[in-house]
Design a protein around this motif. Structure first.
Motif, PDB file in Angstrom:
ATOM      1  N   ARG A  96       0.836  -1.216   0.000  1.00  0.00           N
ATOM      2  CA  ARG A  96       0.000   0.000   0.000  1.00  0.00           C
ATOM      3  C   ARG A  96       0.866   1.260   0.000  1.00  0.00           C
ATOM      4  N   HIS A 126      -4.707  -1.581  -7.754  1.00  0.00           N
ATOM      5  CA  HIS A 126      -5.385  -2.010  -6.532  1.00  0.00           C
ATOM      6  C   HIS A 126      -4.392  -2.737  -5.640  1.00  0.00           C
ATOM      7  N   ASP A 129      -6.010  -4.214   1.492  1.00  0.00           N
ATOM      8  CA  ASP A 129      -5.807  -3.286   2.612  1.00  0.00           C
ATOM      9  C   ASP A 129      -5.553  -3.975   3.956  1.00  0.00           C
TER      10      ASP A 129
HETATM   11 MG    MG Z   1      -9.565  -0.800  -0.999  1.00  0.00          MG
END
Ligand code: MG
Ligand code: IDP
Length: 160
Positions: A96, A126, A129
């Motif tokens: 991320r 993408h 998370d």
């Molecule tokens: Mg997301």
């Protein structure tokens, strides 16, 4: 100190990283792969595919109450995508960080979204998370035998 098997276990965290339709169209597939390779993460699954709208609705199920959800699912199924599974210590969180913020305007240079995108709805990539959502997403995109188990030759040069 942790046993060798505990260390090996920690290094097996996985994240679903997916190049969105505009990343494919803009010729940035190699660039995204390059960054995860150079970092030292291990590629264990990858495909080139155009997903159905239903599939994208499942992928983004958590967002179904939000106003951009229908458009997002339509867009994500409009053209090919490249879902991948990357493995390594802290790959969910670090992945991320490498992607940048959801909004490219808040993403620093040096991140994928910061370097190559402008609009939140076209933020190129993408990334899972959490470890939990990574597990769900990997199961949605890949059959068990499409995630490959192998020994990376560079392992001892990346992990102490
Ligand atoms: Mg997301
Ligand atoms: P993430 O991709 O950084 O995890 P999420 O909140 O899970 O962000 O949203 C999923 C995707 O939906 C984002 O990557 C982005 O493309 C899109 N999105 C999020 N918020 C908005 C918005 O306010 N307008 C349009 N698209 C959005």
């Amino acid at each position: 100190t942790l046993s060798n098997s505990k260390v090996a276990e920690r290094n097996k965290e996985r994240s679903l990283i997916m190049i969105k339709p505009n990343g494919v169209q803009r010729g940035l597939v190699g660039e995204v792969i390059k960054r995860f390779e150079q970092k030292g993460f291990k590629l264990v699954a990858m495909k080139f595919t155009q997903a159905s709208e239903e599939h994208m609705k499942t992928h983004y199920k958590d967002l179904e109450k939000l106003k951009f959800y229908p458009g997002l699912c339509k867009y994500m199924s409009s053209n090919p995508v490249v879902p991948m599974v990357w493995e390594g210590l802290g790959v969910v969180k670090t992945g991320r960080v490498m992607l940048g913020e959801t909004d490219p305007a808040k993403s620093l240079p040096g991140t994928i979204r910061g370097d190559f995108s402008v609009h939140i709805g076209r933020n190129l990539v993408h990334g899972s998370d959490s470890v939990e959502s990574a597990k769900k997403e990997i199961a949605l995109w890949f059959k068990d035998d499409e995630v490959v188990t192998y020994t990376a030759g560079n392992n001892e040069w990346i992990y102490e």
